[in-house]
Design an enzyme around this catalytic site. Structure first.
Site, PDB file in Angstrom:
ATOM      1  N   HIS A 132       5.713  74.051 130.710  1.00 52.41           N
ATOM      2  CA  HIS A 132       6.920  74.499 130.274  1.00 52.41           C
ATOM      3  C   HIS A 132       6.879  75.901 130.020  1.00 52.41           C
ATOM      4  O   HIS A 132       6.144  76.528 129.628  1.00 52.41           O
ATOM      5  CB  HIS A 132       6.950  73.610 128.971  1.00 52.41           C
ATOM      6  CG  HIS A 132       7.268  72.131 128.984  1.00 52.41           C
ATOM      7  ND1 HIS A 132       8.369  71.365 128.673  1.00 52.41           N
ATOM      8  CD2 HIS A 132       6.421  71.007 129.814  1.00 52.41           C
ATOM      9  CE1 HIS A 132       8.393  70.210 128.857  1.00 52.41           C
ATOM     10  NE2 HIS A 132       7.085  70.058 129.704  1.00 52.41           N
ATOM     11  N   HIS A 184       3.075  67.616 123.513  1.00 55.01           N
ATOM     12  CA  HIS A 184       2.961  69.035 123.745  1.00 55.01           C
ATOM     13  C   HIS A 184       2.873  69.866 122.486  1.00 55.01           C
ATOM     14  O   HIS A 184       3.599  70.684 122.020  1.00 55.01           O
ATOM     15  CB  HIS A 184       4.174  69.604 124.324  1.00 55.01           C
ATOM     16  CG  HIS A 184       4.199  69.343 125.752  1.00 55.01           C
ATOM     17  ND1 HIS A 184       3.514  70.188 126.852  1.00 55.01           N
ATOM     18  CD2 HIS A 184       4.771  68.095 126.730  1.00 55.01           C
ATOM     19  CE1 HIS A 184       3.835  69.773 128.212  1.00 55.01           C
ATOM     20  NE2 HIS A 184       4.551  68.495 127.952  1.00 55.01           N
ATOM     21  N   ASN A 208      -2.637  64.253 127.310  1.00 52.78           N
ATOM     22  CA  ASN A 208      -2.207  65.733 128.096  1.00 52.78           C
ATOM     23  C   ASN A 208      -1.602  66.512 127.178  1.00 52.78           C
ATOM     24  O   ASN A 208      -0.456  65.859 126.408  1.00 52.78           O
ATOM     25  CB  ASN A 208      -1.633  65.055 129.522  1.00 52.78           C
ATOM     26  CG  ASN A 208      -2.438  64.657 130.376  1.00 52.78           C
ATOM     27  OD1 ASN A 208      -3.340  65.173 131.032  1.00 52.78           O
ATOM     28  ND2 ASN A 208      -2.383  63.344 130.235  1.00 52.78           N
ATOM     29  N   ARG A 216     -14.264  65.622 112.605  1.00 54.94           N
ATOM     30  CA  ARG A 216     -13.748  65.693 111.460  1.00 54.94           C
ATOM     31  C   ARG A 216     -12.271  66.286 111.442  1.00 54.94           C
ATOM     32  O   ARG A 216     -11.418  66.237 110.458  1.00 54.94           O
ATOM     33  CB  ARG A 216     -14.383  67.124 111.011  1.00 54.94           C
ATOM     34  CG  ARG A 216     -15.702  66.806 110.367  1.00 54.94           C
ATOM     35  CD  ARG A 216     -16.521  67.694 109.892  1.00 54.94           C
ATOM     36  NE  ARG A 216     -16.742  68.707 110.706  1.00 54.94           N
ATOM     37  CZ  ARG A 216     -17.818  68.753 111.593  1.00 54.94           C
ATOM     38  NH1 ARG A 216     -18.553  67.730 111.535  1.00 54.94           N
ATOM     39  NH2 ARG A 216     -17.890  69.643 112.436  1.00 54.94           N
ATOM     40  N   ASP A 237      -2.533  58.311 137.571  1.00 60.73           N
ATOM     41  CA  ASP A 237      -2.767  58.829 138.840  1.00 60.73           C
ATOM     42  C   ASP A 237      -4.064  59.253 139.193  1.00 60.73           C
ATOM     43  O   ASP A 237      -4.344  59.827 140.391  1.00 60.73           O
ATOM     44  CB  ASP A 237      -1.643  59.942 138.863  1.00 60.73           C
ATOM     45  CG  ASP A 237      -2.069  61.207 138.020  1.00 60.73           C
ATOM     46  OD1 ASP A 237      -3.068  61.097 136.992  1.00 60.73           O
ATOM     47  OD2 ASP A 237      -1.304  62.239 138.190  1.00 60.73           O
ATOM     48  N   HIS A 240      -4.372  62.855 135.504  1.00 61.35           N
ATOM     49  CA  HIS A 240      -3.777  63.072 134.307  1.00 61.35           C
ATOM     50  C   HIS A 240      -5.166  62.412 133.093  1.00 61.35           C
ATOM     51  O   HIS A 240      -5.107  63.053 131.934  1.00 61.35           O
ATOM     52  CB  HIS A 240      -2.816  62.560 133.876  1.00 61.35           C
ATOM     53  CG  HIS A 240      -1.519  63.503 134.419  1.00 61.35           C
ATOM     54  ND1 HIS A 240      -1.063  63.694 135.839  1.00 61.35           N
ATOM     55  CD2 HIS A 240      -0.877  64.419 133.711  1.00 61.35           C
ATOM     56  CE1 HIS A 240      -0.141  64.415 135.794  1.00 61.35           C
ATOM     57  NE2 HIS A 240       0.096  65.204 134.556  1.00 61.35           N
ATOM     58  N   ASP A 263       5.770  60.694 135.367  1.00 59.51           N
ATOM     59  CA  ASP A 263       6.185  62.190 135.016  1.00 59.51           C
ATOM     60  C   ASP A 263       6.261  62.996 136.400  1.00 59.51           C
ATOM     61  O   ASP A 263       5.728  63.895 136.643  1.00 59.51           O
ATOM     62  CB  ASP A 263       5.045  62.981 134.053  1.00 59.51           C
ATOM     63  CG  ASP A 263       4.958  64.264 133.746  1.00 59.51           C
ATOM     64  OD1 ASP A 263       6.326  64.678 133.643  1.00 59.51           O
ATOM     65  OD2 ASP A 263       4.111  64.998 133.583  1.00 59.51           O
ATOM     66  N   LEU A 296      -2.029  71.608 135.847  1.00 57.20           N
ATOM     67  CA  LEU A 296      -1.497  70.087 136.351  1.00 57.20           C
ATOM     68  C   LEU A 296       0.247  70.435 136.011  1.00 57.20           C
ATOM     69  O   LEU A 296       0.794  70.922 135.069  1.00 57.20           O
ATOM     70  CB  LEU A 296      -1.656  69.054 135.500  1.00 57.20           C
ATOM     71  CG  LEU A 296      -3.054  68.190 135.992  1.00 57.20           C
ATOM     72  CD1 LEU A 296      -3.441  66.960 135.158  1.00 57.20           C
ATOM     73  CD2 LEU A 296      -2.930  67.776 137.483  1.00 57.20           C
ATOM     74  N   GLY A 298       3.167  67.885 136.282  1.00 61.70           N
ATOM     75  CA  GLY A 298       3.736  66.748 136.328  1.00 61.70           C
ATOM     76  C   GLY A 298       2.878  65.780 137.620  1.00 61.70           C
ATOM     77  O   GLY A 298       1.789  66.297 137.777  1.00 61.70           O
TER      78      GLY A 298
END
Length: 372
Positions: A132, A184, A208, A216, A237, A240, A263, A296, A298
């Site tokens: 992103h 994310h 992911n 902990r 796939d 991932h 994705d 990676l 997508g």
């Protein structure tokens, strides 16, 4: 009255042999024993994909318009997807508004298969941003809330990092009929639990781009695996998540709380080996997509291939794999009778052969793909 007579059928719960499905006005009218000739294959509920960035050469962020939606749907219908949430990853408010307008237009005109929108970002964590674009990651402002509050977008799903959005904001979103997923994120377990308590109900692409489970500090992964009420999207796939990690998730989550997502990026359904992605490129090597840094980016996964992987690699039962691709996403999205072939359900159907390849797909009883 339309009729489909098949040698085998899975209705979302049970198996049947030599049955006929009658369809009227896009809805299943009845399922009954077949009286005449049946076509070979397995008829199953259409797949529902809650995370689709692109397909057929179109990427929704790059071209947030109706034609992209149509292209994406046509590409994924070849692989059994009959309903999807086109996904907008972290981008400018302008792109988000264009995407929302395209979705609203598609919903208003009943574009086959388009049932809502997934905004994956921009309220994410920079340390776990993945591919992103960092320049667009930001907190939640009135501009985004105006988009999320729209009532013409169908099903609205948002992925947020709980350290970048408050529990009060999550409550505000859910009050606007927004489904909130967590992802994310580098949040600690307590922050994740607070987000769930505020109304978040799902996790985006489990494992992911989220804080890991340690002894902990359970992180987001630990909370996702241990929470019995939330749903987790899984990308089957082979890239991932390691098969062992996938089996841990299958063992940890109650039945019904794991759902297959793709994705998927623009190359699905094409022979494209690379595509432009913001200021860089994404490269395809076989079934793997990475950006120029090797992260990676997508997938080129389709739903039928993911179901096949679940059965053949992960030893998931065929019934459960099919439910993970249809019934469970429908339940997550509160789609009444979704993921079922029963009287009163929308006639979204897929015919599979013995090798899990899609032969035909229907949306509301209308053919959208035929391999013959």
């Amino acid at each position: 009255m339309q009729q489909l007579s098949v040698s085998r059928l899975f209705d979302g719960e049970q198996w049947f042999e030599n049955v006929s499905v009658s369809i009227s006005n896009g809805v299943v009218h009845a399922v009954a024993p077949a009286s005449g000739k049946v076509q070979p294959g397995l008829l199953v509920p259409g797949f529902i994909d809650v995370q689709v960035n692109g397909g057929g050469g179109a990427l929704f962020n790059t071209a947030p318009n109706r034609q992209s939606l149509r292209t994406m749907m046509q590409a994924h219908a070849r692989f059994g997807t009959t309903a999807m949430l086109p996904t907008v990853i972290t981008d400018s408010v302008s792109v988000m508004q264009q995407a929302a307008d395209a979705i609203a237009s598609a919903i208003a005109e009943k574009e086959p298969g388009i049932i809502g929108v997934h905004f994956e970002g921009p309220h994410l964590s920079v340390p776990k941003k993945g591919v992103h674009p960092q320049q667009h990651i930001r907190g939640l402002s009135a501009a985004e809330m105006a988009i999320y509050g729209r009532a013409d977008l169908g099903i609205k799903l948002i992925t947020v990092a709980p350290e970048n959005i408050t529990p009060a904001q999550i409550r505000e979103l859910t009050a606007l009929n927004v489904i909130v997923c967590l992802g994310h994120s580098n949040a600690d377990a307590a922050t994740v639990q607070a987000a769930l308590a505020a109304g978040a109900t799902g996790f985006t692409h489990l494992y992911n781009a989220m804080s890991a489970l340690t002894s902990r500090e359970p992180g987001m992964v630990g909370v996702a695996l241990s929470d019995p009420d939330s749903w987790c999207g899984v990308i089957f796939d082979g890239h991932h998540m390691h098969p062992v990690a996938a089996k841990v998730a299958l063992a940890a989550k109650p039945r019904g709380k794991l759902m297959i997502v793709t994705d998927a990026m623009s190359p699905v359904g094409t022979d494209d080996t690379e595509f432009d992605f913001f200021t860089g490129k994404v490269i395809r090597e076989g079934s793997k997509l990475t950006n120029e840094a090797g992260s990676l980016a997508g997938s080129v996964l389709d739903m039928a291939a993911a179901v096949k992987y679940a059965v053949q690699v992960l030893a998931v039962s065929p019934a459960e794999a099919l439910r993970m691709a249809s019934l469970y996403p429908a339940q997550f999205l509160s789609c009444r009778n979704g993921g079922r072939i029963v009287a009163g359900a929308q006639a979204d159907l897929v015919l599979l052969d013995d090798n899990w390849q899609v032969r035909q797909s229907w949306i509301k009883g209308e053919p959208v793909f035929n391999a013959k």
